[in-house]
Design a protein around this motif. Structure first.
Motif, PDB file in Angstrom:
ATOM      1  N   ALA A 198     -12.318  35.508  52.440  1.00 23.63           N
ATOM      2  CA  ALA A 198     -12.364  35.727  53.963  1.00 23.63           C
ATOM      3  C   ALA A 198     -13.051  37.231  54.338  1.00 23.63           C
ATOM      4  O   ALA A 198     -13.908  37.237  55.437  1.00 23.63           O
ATOM      5  CB  ALA A 198     -10.953  35.867  54.677  1.00 23.63           C
ATOM      6  N   LYS A 203     -12.573  43.627  49.796  1.00 24.00           N
ATOM      7  CA  LYS A 203     -13.072  43.592  48.563  1.00 24.00           C
ATOM      8  C   LYS A 203     -14.200  44.645  48.328  1.00 24.00           C
ATOM      9  O   LYS A 203     -15.168  44.522  47.488  1.00 24.00           O
ATOM     10  CB  LYS A 203     -13.639  42.164  48.089  1.00 24.00           C
ATOM     11  CG  LYS A 203     -12.450  41.147  47.981  1.00 24.00           C
ATOM     12  CD  LYS A 203     -12.660  39.829  47.575  1.00 24.00           C
ATOM     13  CE  LYS A 203     -11.476  38.880  47.734  1.00 24.00           C
ATOM     14  NZ  LYS A 203     -11.933  37.602  47.686  1.00 24.00           N
ATOM     15  N   ILE A 294     -19.291  28.872  61.058  1.00 20.07           N
ATOM     16  CA  ILE A 294     -19.762  28.840  59.579  1.00 20.07           C
ATOM     17  C   ILE A 294     -18.482  28.605  58.874  1.00 20.07           C
ATOM     18  O   ILE A 294     -17.641  29.650  58.703  1.00 20.07           O
ATOM     19  CB  ILE A 294     -20.626  29.697  59.184  1.00 20.07           C
ATOM     20  CG1 ILE A 294     -21.925  30.086  60.004  1.00 20.07           C
ATOM     21  CG2 ILE A 294     -20.893  29.591  57.618  1.00 20.07           C
ATOM     22  CD1 ILE A 294     -22.663  31.273  59.771  1.00 20.07           C
ATOM     23  N   GLU A 325      -9.466  25.100  51.945  1.00 20.76           N
ATOM     24  CA  GLU A 325      -8.147  24.440  52.133  1.00 20.76           C
ATOM     25  C   GLU A 325      -8.334  23.007  52.984  1.00 20.76           C
ATOM     26  O   GLU A 325      -7.316  22.254  53.093  1.00 20.76           O
ATOM     27  CB  GLU A 325      -7.001  25.295  52.620  1.00 20.76           C
ATOM     28  CG  GLU A 325      -6.784  26.487  51.757  1.00 20.76           C
ATOM     29  CD  GLU A 325      -7.583  27.767  52.395  1.00 20.76           C
ATOM     30  OE1 GLU A 325      -8.628  27.406  53.076  1.00 20.76           O
ATOM     31  OE2 GLU A 325      -6.991  28.712  52.088  1.00 20.76           O
ATOM     32  N   ASP A 357      -5.852  32.105  45.631  1.00 17.38           N
ATOM     33  CA  ASP A 357      -6.579  31.178  46.151  1.00 17.38           C
ATOM     34  C   ASP A 357      -7.885  30.476  45.231  1.00 17.38           C
ATOM     35  O   ASP A 357      -8.044  29.377  45.255  1.00 17.38           O
ATOM     36  CB  ASP A 357      -7.678  31.838  47.378  1.00 17.38           C
ATOM     37  CG  ASP A 357      -6.780  31.970  48.530  1.00 17.38           C
ATOM     38  OD1 ASP A 357      -5.786  30.986  48.843  1.00 17.38           O
ATOM     39  OD2 ASP A 357      -6.926  32.651  49.285  1.00 17.38           O
TER      40      ASP A 357
HETATM   41  P1  AMP Z   1      -9.507  35.660  50.022  1.00 20.92           P
HETATM   42  O1  AMP Z   1      -7.938  35.864  50.252  1.00 20.92           O
HETATM   43  O2  AMP Z   1     -10.068  37.074  50.871  1.00 20.92           O
HETATM   44  O3  AMP Z   1      -9.881  35.087  48.789  1.00 20.92           O
HETATM   45  O4  AMP Z   1      -9.819  34.708  51.169  1.00 20.92           O
HETATM   46  C1  AMP Z   1      -9.512  33.108  51.024  1.00 20.92           C
HETATM   47  C2  AMP Z   1      -9.477  32.851  52.350  1.00 20.92           C
HETATM   48  O5  AMP Z   1     -10.775  32.745  52.911  1.00 20.92           O
HETATM   49  C3  AMP Z   1      -9.224  31.296  52.285  1.00 20.92           C
HETATM   50  O6  AMP Z   1      -7.901  30.934  52.911  1.00 20.92           O
HETATM   51  C4  AMP Z   1     -10.362  30.783  52.940  1.00 20.92           C
HETATM   52  O7  AMP Z   1      -9.958  29.442  53.943  1.00 20.92           O
HETATM   53  C5  AMP Z   1     -10.966  31.707  53.831  1.00 20.92           C
HETATM   54  N1  AMP Z   1     -12.521  31.452  53.994  1.00 20.92           N
HETATM   55  C6  AMP Z   1     -13.312  31.491  53.290  1.00 20.92           C
HETATM   56  N2  AMP Z   1     -14.634  31.225  53.720  1.00 20.92           N
HETATM   57  C7  AMP Z   1     -14.312  31.080  55.249  1.00 20.92           C
HETATM   58  C8  AMP Z   1     -15.307  30.971  56.280  1.00 20.92           C
HETATM   59  N3  AMP Z   1     -16.288  30.884  56.389  1.00 20.92           N
HETATM   60  N4  AMP Z   1     -14.480  30.969  57.535  1.00 20.92           N
HETATM   61  C9  AMP Z   1     -12.967  31.089  57.535  1.00 20.92           C
HETATM   62  N5  AMP Z   1     -12.094  31.313  56.495  1.00 20.92           N
HETATM   63  C10 AMP Z   1     -12.936  31.377  55.251  1.00 20.92           C
END
Ligand code: AMP
Length: 403
Positions: A198, A203, A294, A325, A357
């Motif tokens: 996200a 990170k 996006i 998801e 994830d």
């Molecule tokens: P993280 O915990 O930082 O690895 O983030 C994982 C989350 O990022 C997941 O729930 C994804 O659905 C979300 N995610 C990844 N890409 C996007 C995007 N383009 N827009 C919204 N959510 C996203």
């Protein structure tokens, strides 16, 4: 990490091994919904039991308030699954730090097992209390840390305790350290990381460390949105972090200095709404309309990322490339996971992935078993990627203190 003592090198016959495990399995009421942590842990312990070790197992379970007496967080409910996985009965100590627990540990015979009550029911666990650790230390002759996923926390059972007894890493801990060291400390080159998820802000340290160690980074997810925004791309209603533009500039400068290529999506999948089955279309990454967001990398981006992997000898993965998801926004994550898995299966690359994830995404793609190594550790995996020394690992090779 070769200097960490390994329990496999110890004479364990007749010894009480005080083992810190991570048996914090997901549950639904009284049912364990995924017993992977128990079965993997047990597989490493069975050979020790066969060699005559006596096991005293410590774990946390959930996030109880210290002193909770509701029974909701009792690890007693793990006993049947643990016993089945170990192939022997498992006795239960209702406390971890009393004379009763000490008696039970002293009564153990070779090959027998005692599981102690949830460490986090005692406030001394999370405060890394020396007194609590000292009480725990009486339960064993050798301390074994087999919980890599908890090694980023300096708790009594992961840090203080390691200084009070001869200490060693358990089989799972060793497996994890070996896999991560191979991928990060001395990777076969070219080495590439796929970092999605996200937010850039969660990170930053990972990206700053990896750009200095690896040859390339594929950036995906909401994180890629922030990089695109920093390059001047319109974001519509996308998830991105406007306040991270400077961080992005710093990461790009570090990458340029170290010769690490940053790969961003050239095209993206957008939709007006974020829901399963939403109408989605492919557009240029620099052309997001005002009313669209996006949600995934596009087909050209995926092909380019797959191309980057073609040459890679090491692949490190954390975080999805899109909102995986919710279909159809899972596509680039699933298809890139399959490409990486093909490389690992054919022995062309070492592919290591980690984080909750990411494991879910690999399972969804049906390829988790094909990766060279999949770490279920979340926080510890990320801190390792950040280049941090994890207290639970440092303590294993640190000096002993008097109990
Ligand atoms: P993280 O915990 O930082 O690895 O983030 C994982 C989350 O990022 C997941 O729930 C994804 O659905 C979300 N995610 C990844 N890409 C996007 C995007 N383009 N827009 C919204 N959510 C996203």
């Amino acid at each position: 990490m070769t200097d960490i003592p390994r329990i496999s090198d110890f004479d364990v016959a007749g010894k009480r091994l005080l083992v810190r495990a991570d048996l914090n399995v997901p549950t639904d009421g009284d049912t364990i919904t995924d017993a992977t942590r128990i079965t993997r842990f047990a597989a490493g312990m069975r050979p020790l039991l066969q060699r005559g070790a006596r096991l005293v197992i410590l774990t946390h379970f959930g996030r109880p308030t210290a002193g909770d007496t509701s029974g909701e967080f009792s690890v007693d409910m793990l006993r049947p699954a643990l016993s089945e996985a170990l192939g022997v009965p498992v006795a239960f100590a209702e406390t971890s730090n009393t004379a009763a627990a000490l008696r039970q540990s002293n009564d153990l015979q070779d090959g027998e097992v005692l599981l102690c009550e949830n460490l986090r029911l005692n406030a001394g666990e999370t405060s890394n209390d020396f007194g609590y650790a000292t009480a725990l230390a009486r339960l064993g002759d050798i301390y074994v840390n087999d919980a890599f996923s908890c090694a980023h926390r300096a708790h009594a059972s992961t840090e203080a305790l390691a200084h009070l007894l001869p200490a060693a890493a358990g089989p799972l801990m060793i497996e994890e350290i070996d896999a991560l060291s191979t991928a990060l400390d001395a990777p076969k080159r070219p080495s590439v990381a796929i970092i999605g998820g996200a937010k850039v802000s969660s990170k930053i340290a990972v990206l700053k460390n990896l750009v200095q160690k690896l040859d390339g980074i594929i950036i995906g997810g909401g994180m890629a949105n922030t990089f695109l925004f920093a390059n001047g791309a319109p974001m519509g209603t996308s998830l991105y972090e406007a306040d991270q533009v400077e961080t992005v500039a710093e990461i790009k400068a570090l990458a340029a200095k170290s010769g690490c290529a940053l790969h961003l999506p050239k095209d993206v999948i957008v939709a007006r709404e974020f829901r399963a089955g939403a109408r989605a279309r492919v557009i240029d990454a620099y052309a997001c309309p005002d009313d669209c967001m996006i949600l995934d990398a596009g087909p050209q981006a995926l092909a380019a990322f797959q191309n980057v992997l073609t040459d890679a000898e090491t692949v490190l993965w954390n975080g999805p490339l899109g909102a995986f998801e919710v279909p159809p926004f899972d596509q680039s994550t699933v298809l890139l996971a399959r490409s990486a898995a093909d490389l690992a299966r054919e022995g062309l690359a070492t592919c290591v992935a980690g984080g909750g994830d990411t494991v879910a995404a690999l399972n969804m793609a049906g390829v988790a078993d094909d990766f060279t190594y999949v770490s279920s550790a979340g926080g510890a995996f990320l801190e390792w990627l950040e280049g941090k020394t994890l207290p639970g690992i440092a303590a294993l090779s640190g000096p002993a203190k008097a109990a």
